[in-house]
Design a protein around this motif. Structure first.
Motif, PDB file in Angstrom:
ATOM      1  N   GLY A 129      66.025 -21.545-106.783  1.00 44.45           N
ATOM      2  CA  GLY A 129      67.248 -20.853-107.512  1.00 44.45           C
ATOM      3  C   GLY A 129      68.590 -21.697-107.307  1.00 44.45           C
ATOM      4  O   GLY A 129      69.542 -21.876-107.871  1.00 44.45           O
ATOM      5  N   LEU A 130      68.459 -21.807-105.762  1.00 40.47           N
ATOM      6  CA  LEU A 130      69.572 -22.562-105.132  1.00 40.47           C
ATOM      7  C   LEU A 130      69.827 -24.048-105.510  1.00 40.47           C
ATOM      8  O   LEU A 130      70.702 -24.751-105.097  1.00 40.47           O
ATOM      9  CB  LEU A 130      69.811 -22.559-103.726  1.00 40.47           C
ATOM     10  CG  LEU A 130      70.219 -20.797-103.462  1.00 40.47           C
ATOM     11  CD1 LEU A 130      70.226 -20.763-102.122  1.00 40.47           C
ATOM     12  CD2 LEU A 130      71.730 -20.699-103.872  1.00 40.47           C
ATOM     13  N   PHE A 131      68.552 -24.627-105.897  1.00 41.82           N
ATOM     14  CA  PHE A 131      68.444 -26.069-106.575  1.00 41.82           C
ATOM     15  C   PHE A 131      69.335 -26.319-107.714  1.00 41.82           C
ATOM     16  O   PHE A 131      69.796 -27.460-107.786  1.00 41.82           O
ATOM     17  CB  PHE A 131      66.938 -26.482-106.743  1.00 41.82           C
ATOM     18  CG  PHE A 131      66.485 -26.985-105.609  1.00 41.82           C
ATOM     19  CD1 PHE A 131      66.428 -26.400-104.355  1.00 41.82           C
ATOM     20  CD2 PHE A 131      65.367 -28.001-105.940  1.00 41.82           C
ATOM     21  CE1 PHE A 131      65.712 -27.122-103.304  1.00 41.82           C
ATOM     22  CE2 PHE A 131      64.550 -28.517-104.952  1.00 41.82           C
ATOM     23  CZ  PHE A 131      64.726 -27.825-103.595  1.00 41.82           C
ATOM     24  N   ILE A 132      69.584 -25.328-108.442  1.00 41.86           N
ATOM     25  CA  ILE A 132      70.345 -25.487-109.755  1.00 41.86           C
ATOM     26  C   ILE A 132      71.587 -25.868-109.533  1.00 41.86           C
ATOM     27  O   ILE A 132      72.072 -26.822-110.020  1.00 41.86           O
ATOM     28  CB  ILE A 132      70.359 -24.150-110.670  1.00 41.86           C
ATOM     29  CG1 ILE A 132      68.842 -23.749-111.139  1.00 41.86           C
ATOM     30  CG2 ILE A 132      71.106 -24.261-111.800  1.00 41.86           C
ATOM     31  CD1 ILE A 132      68.551 -22.430-111.541  1.00 41.86           C
ATOM     32  N   PRO A 133      72.581 -24.975-108.770  1.00 37.19           N
ATOM     33  CA  PRO A 133      73.788 -25.492-108.419  1.00 37.19           C
ATOM     34  C   PRO A 133      73.966 -26.952-107.644  1.00 37.19           C
ATOM     35  O   PRO A 133      74.826 -27.642-107.833  1.00 37.19           O
ATOM     36  CB  PRO A 133      74.585 -24.391-107.502  1.00 37.19           C
ATOM     37  CG  PRO A 133      73.383 -23.458-107.293  1.00 37.19           C
ATOM     38  CD  PRO A 133      72.222 -23.679-107.972  1.00 37.19           C
ATOM     39  N   VAL A 134      72.994 -27.109-106.654  1.00 35.27           N
ATOM     40  CA  VAL A 134      72.922 -28.233-105.854  1.00 35.27           C
ATOM     41  C   VAL A 134      72.772 -29.536-106.986  1.00 35.27           C
ATOM     42  O   VAL A 134      73.299 -30.537-106.914  1.00 35.27           O
ATOM     43  CB  VAL A 134      71.868 -28.474-105.068  1.00 35.27           C
ATOM     44  CG1 VAL A 134      71.709 -29.633-104.229  1.00 35.27           C
ATOM     45  CG2 VAL A 134      72.169 -27.479-103.913  1.00 35.27           C
ATOM     46  N   ALA A 135      71.830 -29.499-107.847  1.00 31.50           N
ATOM     47  CA  ALA A 135      71.579 -30.382-109.093  1.00 31.50           C
ATOM     48  C   ALA A 135      72.627 -30.573-109.807  1.00 31.50           C
ATOM     49  O   ALA A 135      73.073 -31.821-110.210  1.00 31.50           O
ATOM     50  CB  ALA A 135      70.262 -30.000-109.833  1.00 31.50           C
ATOM     51  N   VAL A 136      73.354 -29.530-110.137  1.00 30.10           N
ATOM     52  CA  VAL A 136      74.675 -29.680-110.985  1.00 30.10           C
ATOM     53  C   VAL A 136      76.037 -30.446-110.214  1.00 30.10           C
ATOM     54  O   VAL A 136      76.437 -31.338-110.779  1.00 30.10           O
ATOM     55  CB  VAL A 136      74.901 -28.319-111.629  1.00 30.10           C
ATOM     56  CG1 VAL A 136      76.252 -28.336-112.473  1.00 30.10           C
ATOM     57  CG2 VAL A 136      74.036 -27.945-112.605  1.00 30.10           C
ATOM     58  N   THR A 137      76.068 -30.110-109.177  1.00 28.55           N
ATOM     59  CA  THR A 137      77.129 -30.705-108.508  1.00 28.55           C
ATOM     60  C   THR A 137      76.863 -31.887-107.850  1.00 28.55           C
ATOM     61  O   THR A 137      77.870 -32.667-107.773  1.00 28.55           O
ATOM     62  CB  THR A 137      77.883 -29.547-107.368  1.00 28.55           C
ATOM     63  OG1 THR A 137      76.851 -29.100-106.553  1.00 28.55           O
ATOM     64  CG2 THR A 137      78.267 -28.078-107.956  1.00 28.55           C
ATOM     65  N   LEU A 138      75.910 -31.900-106.931  1.00 29.33           N
ATOM     66  CA  LEU A 138      75.519 -33.187-106.233  1.00 29.33           C
ATOM     67  C   LEU A 138      74.854 -34.273-106.873  1.00 29.33           C
ATOM     68  O   LEU A 138      75.183 -35.507-106.824  1.00 29.33           O
ATOM     69  CB  LEU A 138      74.785 -32.926-105.096  1.00 29.33           C
ATOM     70  CG  LEU A 138      75.432 -32.093-104.103  1.00 29.33           C
ATOM     71  CD1 LEU A 138      74.498 -31.888-102.834  1.00 29.33           C
ATOM     72  CD2 LEU A 138      76.808 -32.690-103.466  1.00 29.33           C
ATOM     73  N   ALA A 139      73.822 -34.091-107.800  1.00 27.66           N
ATOM     74  CA  ALA A 139      73.142 -34.742-108.654  1.00 27.66           C
ATOM     75  C   ALA A 139      73.709 -35.241-110.074  1.00 27.66           C
ATOM     76  O   ALA A 139      73.294 -36.092-110.773  1.00 27.66           O
ATOM     77  CB  ALA A 139      71.756 -34.359-108.627  1.00 27.66           C
ATOM     78  N   GLY A 140      74.727 -34.399-110.323  1.00 28.39           N
ATOM     79  CA  GLY A 140      75.272 -34.630-111.639  1.00 28.39           C
ATOM     80  C   GLY A 140      74.416 -34.400-112.839  1.00 28.39           C
ATOM     81  O   GLY A 140      74.620 -34.923-113.855  1.00 28.39           O
ATOM     82  N   MET A 141      73.450 -33.350-112.688  1.00 31.27           N
ATOM     83  CA  MET A 141      72.353 -33.132-113.625  1.00 31.27           C
ATOM     84  C   MET A 141      73.087 -32.229-114.695  1.00 31.27           C
ATOM     85  O   MET A 141      74.160 -31.558-114.543  1.00 31.27           O
ATOM     86  CB  MET A 141      71.196 -32.569-113.213  1.00 31.27           C
ATOM     87  CG  MET A 141      70.469 -33.346-112.372  1.00 31.27           C
ATOM     88  SD  MET A 141      68.949 -32.211-112.143  1.00 31.27           S
ATOM     89  CE  MET A 141      67.834 -33.573-111.163  1.00 31.27           C
ATOM     90  N   ASP A 142      72.668 -32.281-115.904  1.00 30.56           N
ATOM     91  CA  ASP A 142      72.798 -31.317-117.122  1.00 30.56           C
ATOM     92  C   ASP A 142      72.769 -30.009-116.557  1.00 30.56           C
ATOM     93  O   ASP A 142      71.624 -29.657-116.387  1.00 30.56           O
ATOM     94  CB  ASP A 142      72.255 -31.574-118.386  1.00 30.56           C
ATOM     95  CG  ASP A 142      72.711 -30.928-119.461  1.00 30.56           C
ATOM     96  OD1 ASP A 142      73.829 -30.548-119.638  1.00 30.56           O
ATOM     97  OD2 ASP A 142      71.632 -30.425-120.342  1.00 30.56           O
TER      98      ASP A 142
END
Length: 131
Positions: free
Chosen positions: A17-30
């Protein structure tokens, strides 16, 4: 084994579940893509944690570990986290099987000892009757 696996899966729910905000903020994912991918995995891990008593759920959890490992390539530092949790999963399976084998051996010894004591008690009571 299944209890240990359920605990590992429960902790994975939080991490996935914590991968989601990391993906959005650091990786710039949709956000929709990240939420759909890792949100679905987190829900699957939660459901599988509760269903570990079934053999099929255990095998489905192995598949979830593989998906978790492969999708972690998309995040910086995600691979490290995935490797740690997959290692915990494998360790839980190995140690859980050993524990299950030890419990079964202990139970077999206890049952054999109880049968031996019952046989001794029956033999002693029949000897006292014949006197």
């Amino acid at each position: 084994m299944r209890v240990v696996c359920a605990v590992v899966l429960a902790f994975e729910v939080i991490v996935i579940g914590l991968f989601i905000p990391v993906a959005v903020t650091l990786a710039g994912m949709d956000p929709a893509f990240a939420g759909g991918l890792w949100g679905t995995m987190a829900v699957a891990a939660l459901v599988l944690a509760g269903l570990q008593k079934h053999r099929w759920a255990h095998y489905a959890s192995w598949a979830l570990q593989a998906v978790f490992l492969f999708t972690s390539f998309m995040l910086p530092g995600g691979m490290l986290v995935a490797v740690v949790f997959v290692s915990l999963w494998v360790t839980g399976v190995v140690l859980g099987r050993r524990t299950d084998e030890m419990k079964a051996a202990h139970q077999a010894r206890a049952e054999a000892e109880a049968a031996r004591e019952a046989e001794t008690a029956v033999g002693a009571s029949s000897e006292s009757r014949t006197r």
